[in-house]
Motif scaffolding. Structure first.
Motif, PDB file in Angstrom:
ATOM      1  N   THR A  53      15.214 -10.378 -16.498  1.00  0.00           N
ATOM      2  CA  THR A  53      15.651 -11.230 -15.408  1.00  0.00           C
ATOM      3  C   THR A  53      14.421 -11.872 -14.790  1.00  0.00           C
ATOM      4  OG1 THR A  53      17.534  -9.808 -14.936  1.00  0.00           O
ATOM      5  CG2 THR A  53      16.866 -11.328 -13.209  1.00  0.00           C
ATOM      6  N   ILE A  54      14.400 -13.191 -14.786  1.00  0.00           N
ATOM      7  CA  ILE A  54      13.320 -13.945 -14.143  1.00  0.00           C
ATOM      8  C   ILE A  54      13.990 -14.881 -13.149  1.00  0.00           C
ATOM      9  CG2 ILE A  54      11.396 -15.538 -14.479  1.00  0.00           C
ATOM     10  CD1 ILE A  54      11.183 -14.468 -17.369  1.00  0.00           C
ATOM     11  N   THR A  55      13.913 -14.539 -11.862  1.00  0.00           N
ATOM     12  CA  THR A  55      14.640 -15.293 -10.845  1.00  0.00           C
ATOM     13  C   THR A  55      13.839 -15.450  -9.561  1.00  0.00           C
ATOM     14  OG1 THR A  55      15.720 -13.281 -10.058  1.00  0.00           O
ATOM     15  CG2 THR A  55      16.902 -14.566 -11.694  1.00  0.00           C
ATOM     16  N   TYR A  56      14.088 -16.554  -8.875  1.00  0.00           N
ATOM     17  CA  TYR A  56      13.553 -16.849  -7.552  1.00  0.00           C
ATOM     18  C   TYR A  56      12.028 -16.804  -7.492  1.00  0.00           C
ATOM     19  CZ  TYR A  56      18.407 -16.538  -6.255  1.00  0.00           C
ATOM     20  OH  TYR A  56      19.760 -16.740  -6.206  1.00  0.00           O
ATOM     21  N   ASN A  57      11.403 -17.320  -8.532  1.00  0.00           N
ATOM     22  CA  ASN A  57       9.950 -17.514  -8.551  1.00  0.00           C
ATOM     23  C   ASN A  57       9.766 -19.024  -8.436  1.00  0.00           C
ATOM     24  OD1 ASN A  57       9.156 -14.640  -9.334  1.00  0.00           O
ATOM     25  ND2 ASN A  57      10.628 -15.183 -10.918  1.00  0.00           N
ATOM     26  N   LEU A  58       9.661 -19.521  -7.224  1.00  0.00           N
ATOM     27  CA  LEU A  58       9.884 -20.935  -6.937  1.00  0.00           C
ATOM     28  C   LEU A  58       8.855 -21.893  -7.510  1.00  0.00           C
ATOM     29  CD1 LEU A  58      11.239 -20.591  -3.299  1.00  0.00           C
ATOM     30  CD2 LEU A  58      12.489 -20.610  -5.467  1.00  0.00           C
ATOM     31  N   VAL A  59       7.630 -21.426  -7.796  1.00  0.00           N
ATOM     32  CA  VAL A  59       6.611 -22.333  -8.354  1.00  0.00           C
ATOM     33  C   VAL A  59       6.269 -21.987  -9.805  1.00  0.00           C
ATOM     34  CG1 VAL A  59       5.654 -22.961  -6.100  1.00  0.00           C
ATOM     35  CG2 VAL A  59       4.686 -21.023  -7.347  1.00  0.00           C
ATOM     36  N   LEU A  60       7.057 -21.135 -10.428  1.00  0.00           N
ATOM     37  CA  LEU A  60       6.836 -20.748 -11.823  1.00  0.00           C
ATOM     38  C   LEU A  60       7.021 -21.953 -12.742  1.00  0.00           C
ATOM     39  CD1 LEU A  60       6.452 -18.449 -13.927  1.00  0.00           C
ATOM     40  CD2 LEU A  60       8.942 -18.215 -13.919  1.00  0.00           C
ATOM     41  N   THR A  61       6.018 -22.202 -13.584  1.00  0.00           N
ATOM     42  CA  THR A  61       6.103 -23.326 -14.523  1.00  0.00           C
ATOM     43  C   THR A  61       5.963 -22.914 -15.979  1.00  0.00           C
ATOM     44  OG1 THR A  61       3.734 -23.763 -14.274  1.00  0.00           O
ATOM     45  CG2 THR A  61       5.237 -25.028 -12.868  1.00  0.00           C
ATOM     46  N   THR A  62       5.425 -21.713 -16.250  1.00  0.00           N
ATOM     47  CA  THR A  62       5.178 -21.306 -17.632  1.00  0.00           C
ATOM     48  C   THR A  62       5.690 -19.899 -17.886  1.00  0.00           C
ATOM     49  OG1 THR A  62       3.178 -22.658 -17.687  1.00  0.00           O
ATOM     50  CG2 THR A  62       3.400 -20.977 -19.397  1.00  0.00           C
ATOM     51  N   ILE A  63       6.523 -19.771 -18.930  1.00  0.00           N
ATOM     52  CA  ILE A  63       6.982 -18.468 -19.404  1.00  0.00           C
ATOM     53  C   ILE A  63       6.600 -18.389 -20.877  1.00  0.00           C
ATOM     54  CG2 ILE A  63       8.943 -16.953 -19.821  1.00  0.00           C
ATOM     55  CD1 ILE A  63      10.412 -18.461 -17.567  1.00  0.00           C
ATOM     56  N   ASP A  64       5.688 -17.468 -21.212  1.00  0.00           N
ATOM     57  CA  ASP A  64       5.209 -17.343 -22.589  1.00  0.00           C
ATOM     58  C   ASP A  64       5.614 -15.978 -23.146  1.00  0.00           C
ATOM     59  OD1 ASP A  64       3.898 -17.902 -24.964  1.00  0.00           O
ATOM     60  OD2 ASP A  64       1.964 -17.230 -24.212  1.00  0.00           O
ATOM     61  N   LEU A  65       6.614 -15.997 -24.021  1.00  0.00           N
ATOM     62  CA  LEU A  65       7.129 -14.792 -24.685  1.00  0.00           C
ATOM     63  C   LEU A  65       7.275 -15.094 -26.176  1.00  0.00           C
ATOM     64  CD1 LEU A  65       9.980 -14.121 -22.112  1.00  0.00           C
ATOM     65  CD2 LEU A  65       7.965 -12.698 -22.407  1.00  0.00           C
ATOM     66  N   PRO A  66       6.190 -15.432 -26.861  1.00  0.00           N
ATOM     67  CA  PRO A  66       6.311 -15.954 -28.224  1.00  0.00           C
ATOM     68  C   PRO A  66       6.825 -14.974 -29.269  1.00  0.00           C
ATOM     69  CG  PRO A  66       4.020 -15.513 -27.723  1.00  0.00           C
ATOM     70  CD  PRO A  66       4.795 -15.337 -26.435  1.00  0.00           C
TER      71      PRO A  66
END
Length: 102
Positions: A53-66
């Motif tokens: 669960t990735i929620t309510y991280n208002l300035v998150l721009t990068t998710i790296d799970l390759p």
């Protein structure tokens, strides 16, 4: 590896999550309400036993799970700046629902 849950929540100063050696989480990964978080980098994470669960991280721009290939459920929503991540960007097959909302 972590046998149980990993919860990263309510960290106002945290800007980056970088866990370059983490390969598996036995149960849940929750990244929630980290107001300065811009980047999640988990380059070797291959499996999560239950959900992410990735929620309510208002300035998150990068998710790296390759390398993520196994997870029960994915919930990614209410990350206002993260408008470029969709469920088909994740390399995993999920047993249950994949939910992305912005």
């Amino acid at each position: 590896s972590i046998g149980g849950d990993l919860q990263i929540e309510y960290n106002r100063a945290l800007t980056t999550i970088d866990l370059p050696s983490l390969t598996s989480i036995g149960e849940d990964l929750s990244i929630f309400n980290n107001s300065a978080l811009t980047t999640i980098n988990l380059p070797l994470l291959a499996s999560i036993g239950e959900y992410i669960t990735i929620t309510y991280n208002l300035v998150l721009t990068t998710i790296d799970l390759p390398l993520l290939t196994s997870v029960g459920r994915v919930d990614i929503f209410s990350n206002d700046a993260c408008n470029n991540i969709r469920e088909y960007d994740l390399p995993c097959s999920c047993e249950n629902d994949v939910i992305t909302r912005y």
